[in-house]
Design an enzyme around this catalytic site. Structure first.
Site, PDB file in Angstrom:
ATOM      1  N   TRP A 141       0.803  -1.224   0.000  1.00 64.49           N
ATOM      2  CA  TRP A 141       0.000   0.000   0.000  1.00 64.49           C
ATOM      3  C   TRP A 141       0.828   1.262   0.000  1.00 64.49           C
ATOM      4  O   TRP A 141       0.304   2.348  -0.189  1.00 64.49           O
ATOM      5  CB  TRP A 141      -0.914   0.006   1.231  1.00 64.49           C
ATOM      6  CG  TRP A 141      -0.190  -0.379   2.492  1.00 64.49           C
ATOM      7  CD1 TRP A 141      -0.163  -1.632   3.045  1.00 64.49           C
ATOM      8  CD2 TRP A 141       0.652   0.433   3.311  1.00 64.49           C
ATOM      9  NE1 TRP A 141       0.646  -1.642   4.156  1.00 64.49           N
ATOM     10  CE2 TRP A 141       1.154  -0.382   4.337  1.00 64.49           C
ATOM     11  CE3 TRP A 141       1.024   1.772   3.282  1.00 64.49           C
ATOM     12  CZ2 TRP A 141       2.015   0.082   5.328  1.00 64.49           C
ATOM     13  CZ3 TRP A 141       1.874   2.247   4.259  1.00 64.49           C
ATOM     14  CH2 TRP A 141       2.368   1.399   5.271  1.00 64.49           C
ATOM     15  N   ASN A 142       2.146   1.158   0.249  1.00 64.11           N
ATOM     16  CA  ASN A 142       2.876   2.404   0.532  1.00 64.11           C
ATOM     17  C   ASN A 142       3.180   3.250  -0.699  1.00 64.11           C
ATOM     18  O   ASN A 142       3.217   4.465  -0.612  1.00 64.11           O
ATOM     19  CB  ASN A 142       4.129   2.136   1.377  1.00 64.11           C
ATOM     20  CG  ASN A 142       5.101   1.209   0.712  1.00 64.11           C
ATOM     21  OD1 ASN A 142       4.745   0.481  -0.211  1.00 64.11           O
ATOM     22  ND2 ASN A 142       6.327   1.212   1.166  1.00 64.11           N
ATOM     23  N   LYS A 165      -2.682  -7.678  -8.268  1.00 67.69           N
ATOM     24  CA  LYS A 165      -3.459  -7.782  -7.012  1.00 67.69           C
ATOM     25  C   LYS A 165      -2.948  -6.637  -6.132  1.00 67.69           C
ATOM     26  O   LYS A 165      -1.888  -6.734  -5.515  1.00 67.69           O
ATOM     27  CB  LYS A 165      -3.188  -9.147  -6.355  1.00 67.69           C
ATOM     28  CG  LYS A 165      -4.285  -9.656  -5.438  1.00 67.69           C
ATOM     29  CD  LYS A 165      -4.620  -8.766  -4.270  1.00 67.69           C
ATOM     30  CE  LYS A 165      -3.648  -8.920  -3.117  1.00 67.69           C
ATOM     31  NZ  LYS A 165      -3.902  -7.943  -2.034  1.00 67.69           N
ATOM     32  N   PRO A 166      -3.696  -5.518  -6.101  1.00 72.03           N
ATOM     33  CA  PRO A 166      -3.219  -4.383  -5.296  1.00 72.03           C
ATOM     34  C   PRO A 166      -3.421  -4.662  -3.812  1.00 72.03           C
ATOM     35  O   PRO A 166      -4.151  -5.590  -3.443  1.00 72.03           O
ATOM     36  CB  PRO A 166      -4.112  -3.229  -5.760  1.00 72.03           C
ATOM     37  CG  PRO A 166      -5.360  -3.868  -6.262  1.00 72.03           C
ATOM     38  CD  PRO A 166      -5.023  -5.263  -6.710  1.00 72.03           C
ATOM     39  N   GLY A 216       6.390  -6.623  -0.583  1.00 72.57           N
ATOM     40  CA  GLY A 216       5.665  -6.616   0.684  1.00 72.57           C
ATOM     41  C   GLY A 216       6.588  -7.016   1.821  1.00 72.57           C
ATOM     42  O   GLY A 216       7.813  -6.907   1.716  1.00 72.57           O
ATOM     43  N   GLU A 238      10.509  -8.441  -3.415  1.00 76.38           N
ATOM     44  CA  GLU A 238      10.991  -7.129  -2.959  1.00 76.38           C
ATOM     45  C   GLU A 238      10.452  -6.954  -1.548  1.00 76.38           C
ATOM     46  O   GLU A 238       9.286  -6.585  -1.368  1.00 76.38           O
ATOM     47  CB  GLU A 238      10.417  -6.034  -3.867  1.00 76.38           C
ATOM     48  CG  GLU A 238      11.002  -5.995  -5.237  1.00 76.38           C
ATOM     49  CD  GLU A 238      12.398  -5.405  -5.240  1.00 76.38           C
ATOM     50  OE1 GLU A 238      12.735  -4.628  -4.328  1.00 76.38           O
ATOM     51  OE2 GLU A 238      13.154  -5.739  -6.148  1.00 76.38           O
ATOM     52  N   LEU A 239      11.299  -7.225  -0.558  1.00 78.47           N
ATOM     53  CA  LEU A 239      10.780  -7.286   0.810  1.00 78.47           C
ATOM     54  C   LEU A 239      11.258  -6.094   1.650  1.00 78.47           C
ATOM     55  O   LEU A 239      11.647  -5.079   1.105  1.00 78.47           O
ATOM     56  CB  LEU A 239      11.160  -8.629   1.426  1.00 78.47           C
ATOM     57  CG  LEU A 239      10.806  -9.851   0.557  1.00 78.47           C
ATOM     58  CD1 LEU A 239      11.210 -11.148   1.233  1.00 78.47           C
ATOM     59  CD2 LEU A 239       9.330  -9.863   0.201  1.00 78.47           C
ATOM     60  N   CYS A 272      10.176   1.395   2.025  1.00 79.68           N
ATOM     61  CA  CYS A 272      11.155   0.335   2.285  1.00 79.68           C
ATOM     62  C   CYS A 272      12.567   0.907   2.274  1.00 79.68           C
ATOM     63  O   CYS A 272      13.482   0.297   2.798  1.00 79.68           O
ATOM     64  CB  CYS A 272      11.022  -0.762   1.245  1.00 79.68           C
ATOM     65  SG  CYS A 272      11.182  -0.129  -0.428  1.00 79.68           S
ATOM     66  N   GLU A 368      11.714  -3.221  11.327  1.00 79.10           N
ATOM     67  CA  GLU A 368      11.227  -2.184  10.428  1.00 79.10           C
ATOM     68  C   GLU A 368      10.192  -1.348  11.189  1.00 79.10           C
ATOM     69  O   GLU A 368       9.228  -1.906  11.724  1.00 79.10           O
ATOM     70  CB  GLU A 368      10.574  -2.862   9.223  1.00 79.10           C
ATOM     71  CG  GLU A 368      10.670  -2.057   7.980  1.00 79.10           C
ATOM     72  CD  GLU A 368      10.072  -2.767   6.770  1.00 79.10           C
ATOM     73  OE1 GLU A 368      10.392  -2.363   5.668  1.00 79.10           O
ATOM     74  OE2 GLU A 368       9.285  -3.721   6.938  1.00 79.10           O
TER      75      GLU A 368
HETATM   76  P1  NAD Z   1       2.225  -7.235   3.136  1.00 78.32           P
HETATM   77  O1  NAD Z   1       3.280  -8.262   3.055  1.00 78.32           O
HETATM   78  O2  NAD Z   1       1.314  -7.251   4.282  1.00 78.32           O
HETATM   79  O3  NAD Z   1       1.280  -7.281   1.839  1.00 78.32           O
HETATM   80  C1  NAD Z   1       1.789  -7.126   0.545  1.00 78.32           C
HETATM   81  C2  NAD Z   1       0.803  -7.712  -0.448  1.00 78.32           C
HETATM   82  O4  NAD Z   1       0.770  -9.124  -0.299  1.00 78.32           O
HETATM   83  C3  NAD Z   1      -0.629  -7.232  -0.267  1.00 78.32           C
HETATM   84  O5  NAD Z   1      -1.206  -7.021  -1.536  1.00 78.32           O
HETATM   85  C4  NAD Z   1      -1.303  -8.414   0.432  1.00 78.32           C
HETATM   86  O6  NAD Z   1      -2.678  -8.509   0.216  1.00 78.32           O
HETATM   87  C5  NAD Z   1      -0.578  -9.568  -0.223  1.00 78.32           C
HETATM   88  N1  NAD Z   1      -0.589 -10.830   0.543  1.00 78.32           N
HETATM   89  C6  NAD Z   1      -0.721 -10.989   1.886  1.00 78.32           C
HETATM   90  N2  NAD Z   1      -0.645 -12.303   2.200  1.00 78.32           N
HETATM   91  C7  NAD Z   1      -0.458 -12.970   1.033  1.00 78.32           C
HETATM   92  C8  NAD Z   1      -0.309 -14.342   0.697  1.00 78.32           C
HETATM   93  N3  NAD Z   1      -0.306 -15.303   1.632  1.00 78.32           N
HETATM   94  N4  NAD Z   1      -0.124 -14.672  -0.600  1.00 78.32           N
HETATM   95  C9  NAD Z   1      -0.092 -13.716  -1.555  1.00 78.32           C
HETATM   96  N5  NAD Z   1      -0.249 -12.403  -1.303  1.00 78.32           N
HETATM   97  C10 NAD Z   1      -0.418 -12.035  -0.023  1.00 78.32           C
HETATM   98  O7  NAD Z   1       2.986  -5.831   3.011  1.00 78.32           O
HETATM   99  P2  NAD Z   1       2.413  -4.381   3.183  1.00 78.32           P
HETATM  100  O8  NAD Z   1       2.111  -4.138   4.625  1.00 78.32           O
HETATM  101  O9  NAD Z   1       1.339  -4.137   2.196  1.00 78.32           O
HETATM  102  O10 NAD Z   1       3.690  -3.504   2.745  1.00 78.32           O
HETATM  103  C11 NAD Z   1       4.696  -3.138   3.621  1.00 78.32           C
HETATM  104  C12 NAD Z   1       5.920  -3.994   3.416  1.00 78.32           C
HETATM  105  O11 NAD Z   1       6.333  -3.926   2.060  1.00 78.32           O
HETATM  106  C13 NAD Z   1       7.090  -3.492   4.217  1.00 78.32           C
HETATM  107  O12 NAD Z   1       7.751  -4.569   4.819  1.00 78.32           O
HETATM  108  C14 NAD Z   1       7.991  -2.847   3.177  1.00 78.32           C
HETATM  109  O13 NAD Z   1       9.353  -2.794   3.521  1.00 78.32           O
HETATM  110  C15 NAD Z   1       7.738  -3.699   1.990  1.00 78.32           C
HETATM  111  N6  NAD Z   1       8.091  -2.983   0.772  1.00 78.32           N
HETATM  112  C16 NAD Z   1       9.202  -3.382   0.079  1.00 78.32           C
HETATM  113  C17 NAD Z   1       9.580  -2.688  -1.063  1.00 78.32           C
HETATM  114  C18 NAD Z   1      10.786  -3.097  -1.876  1.00 78.32           C
HETATM  115  O14 NAD Z   1      10.942  -2.603  -2.978  1.00 78.32           O
HETATM  116  N7  NAD Z   1      11.643  -3.970  -1.385  1.00 78.32           N
HETATM  117  C19 NAD Z   1       8.829  -1.597  -1.492  1.00 78.32           C
HETATM  118  C20 NAD Z   1       7.719  -1.219  -0.742  1.00 78.32           C
HETATM  119  C21 NAD Z   1       7.347  -1.932   0.379  1.00 78.32           C
END
Ligand code: NAD
Length: 506
Positions: A141-142, A165-166, A216, A238-239, A272, A368
């Protein structure tokens, strides 16, 4: 999330006002599968077009995005609480730049390459970059415009169709771009959105896509990687990150302080690549702290009306996480130099916070934060800074501030991360020309750059003949041929023989 809403709907809440701004229908697993099937059918025509035609069409769509920039910025402000200027600078502009970059370079990057073979001179090897098919994108979402659509356009340039899948916390902006896409005359099936939560993401992984690009958190990344493994689908992960900013005693302190303030509070710290740990050399620590506090205290919380610098956190749980980490740091002896608590206003706001006296074992320095909090640690020297910087399992990116270019490069070489920015911040994710991604628990694979465009392609090697001939290595084997092979293996690949040395130079 309101418990009374239908389970098939996502409720969208504006974080600055806590008001409900919309409901979005969740795609069922059947709908996800059917979206992927339609995308596959649309991809056949798209993938067969010359790259130059795809480029023309995608560049034309960029004009539509730019015409809608105010609307997009407004939508990002409402849905995520970002200042409008920030939405333009950190989402719309880098997305437009990415489309422009691939618009210029896609034809070259995706052109077949001839690879000379050292031994089999009579053969001609060409590597072709073919579309993979349908790429599934699961995003956070960020940065709900730049992240999914940056990856989506990379995939489209390479001739693929895309299903996104947003995030369940910011699906509206994706649907807005989809409206623009459909209205611009493009095949609607080529770019599709399947809103939902984690189970919709799982359904996408299992729906027959050829690749997943996931951005995520680390724990979700593990689940995604496991599901991709079961489905034998390649994935990019990309975590999370915990970027350290190493500030040497020879740094330009005003530049470092302003850069750290920007990267610490940008998007309310929910990036991130946010500065999440400042490692300040003891000789300049106090002066640096004074400058960072000076700038942080002038940041205006606000939204959605008027002008402000720092918006709210995305949802109440994020506010609770930030509050927990800050309170824990205070209990363990950190000092609050500014902020340190929730803002007294409606919405999920936390005051821009600077903490000093932080220690490497504090959770605020290890986990984080994803909030407007800059923890500062005092370090003795470069070795000490590197030891702390590299001590975590996360390795996304890092920042170095020093006026000595050699020293900065030496530090960069020893940082265990995917990218290092010297004397600046956040320009790594923002530059479409360069590959971006992490090491260690921050994931694998890269987005952006030549690497990502080629990785969106299926690599095919075609070996053809200049002069078809029966090979001396084919059957039958015999004592004489075995002896010849034995001698050749010993000489062809050794630097001690003339033949080997000649071959090495070919
Ligand atoms: P999240 O992991 O909670 O969710 C990310 C996405 O994954 C969402 O669309 C969610 O619905 C989906 N999802 C959740 N469970 C799933 C599953 N079991 N299978 C498939 N999809 C699933 O992350 P968030 O809270 O939305 O975002 C924040 C995180 O993202 C932070 O840790 C941040 O560092 C990371 N991030 C990384 C980068 C990068 O480029 N490395 C960029 C932005 C954000």
């Amino acid at each position: 999330m309101n418990e009374r809403i239908a389970p098939s709907l996502l409720e969208c809440v504006a974080p600055a006002t806590s008001q409900v701004i919309g409901h979005v229908k969740i795609a069922s697993p059947d709908e996800v599968r059917s979206a992927v099937e339609r995308a596959r059918a649309a991809q056949r025509g798209w993938g067969a077009l010359p790259v130059a035609t795809r480029v023309e069409r995608l560049l034309a769509f960029r004009e539509k995005l730019l015409e809608a920039r105010d609307e997009l910025a407004e939508a990002l402000t409402t849905e995520c609480g970002k200042p409008r200027q920030e939405a333009l600078v950190t989402e719309v502009a880098p997305l437009a730049a990415l489309i422009g970059h691939y618009g210029i370079h896609a034809a070259d990057v995706l052109a077949p390459r001839t690879i000379p073979l050292r031994l089999l001179k009579h053969r001609r090897s060409r590597v072709h970059y073919e579309p993979r098919g349908v790429i599934g994108i699961i995003s956070p979402w960020n940065f709900p415009l730049l992240i999914p659509f940056g990856d989506a356009f990379t995939a489209l340039f390479a001739g693929n169709a895309v299903v996104i899948k947003p995030s369940e916390h910011a699906p509206l902006i994706a649907l807005k771009v989809k409206e623009l896409w459909d209205a611009s005359g493009h095949d609607p099936d080529l770019l599709q959105i399947v809103p939902g939560r984690g189970d919709t993401g799982q359904a996408l992984i299992e729906s027959g896509v050829q690749k997943i690009v996931f951005t995520g958190g680390v724990e979700t990344g593990r689940r995604v990687a496991a599901s991709c493994g079961r489905a034998l689908v390649e994935c990019v992960l990309e975590l999370g990150g915990k970027a350290p900013a190493l500030v040497c005693e020879d740094a330009n302190l005003e530049l470092a302080a302003r850069a750290i303030t920007f990267a610490g509070f940008l998007n309310a710290g929910q990036a991130c690549i946010s500065v999440e740990r400042v490692l300040a050399h003891e000789a300049i620590h106090d002066r640096l702290v004074e400058r960072i506090v000076h700038h942080a205290q002038r940041l205006r919380l606000g939204g959605p009306e008027g002008i402000w610098d720092v918006g709210p956190l995305i949802f109440p749980q994020q506010l609770e996480t930030v509050e927990r980490l800050v309170n824990d740091a205070i209990e363990r002896g950190a000092t609050v130099r500014c902020g340190g608590k929730r803002a007294e206003r409606t919405g999920d706001f936390f005051e821009p916070t600077v903490l000093t006296g932080c220690e490497p074992d504090m959770p605020v320095v290890q986990e984080e934060i994803f909030g407007p909090v800059v923890p500062i640690l005092r370090v003795r020297d470069d070795e000490h800074a590197l030891q702390i910087a590299n001590s975590l399992p996360l390795g996304l990116n890092a920042y170095v501030f020093s006026k000595n270019p050699d020293r900065a490069q030496r530090l960069a070489a020893r940082l265990e991360v995917g990218s290092v920015v010297i004397n600046d911040v956040v320009t790594d994710y923002g530059s479409p020309e360069v590959p971006f991604g992490g090491v260690k628990n921050s994931g694998y694979g890269r987005v952006h750059g030549t690497e990502a465009l080629r990785a969106m392609s299926s690599v095919k090697h075609v070996s053809s003949d200049r002069m078809p001939a029966v090979s001396a290595l084919w059957y039958p084997y015999g004592e004489r041929s075995e002896e010849t092979v034995r001698r050749l293996v010993g000489s062809l690949f050794s630097r001690r023989t003339l033949l080997g040395r000649v071959l090495d130079r070919l």
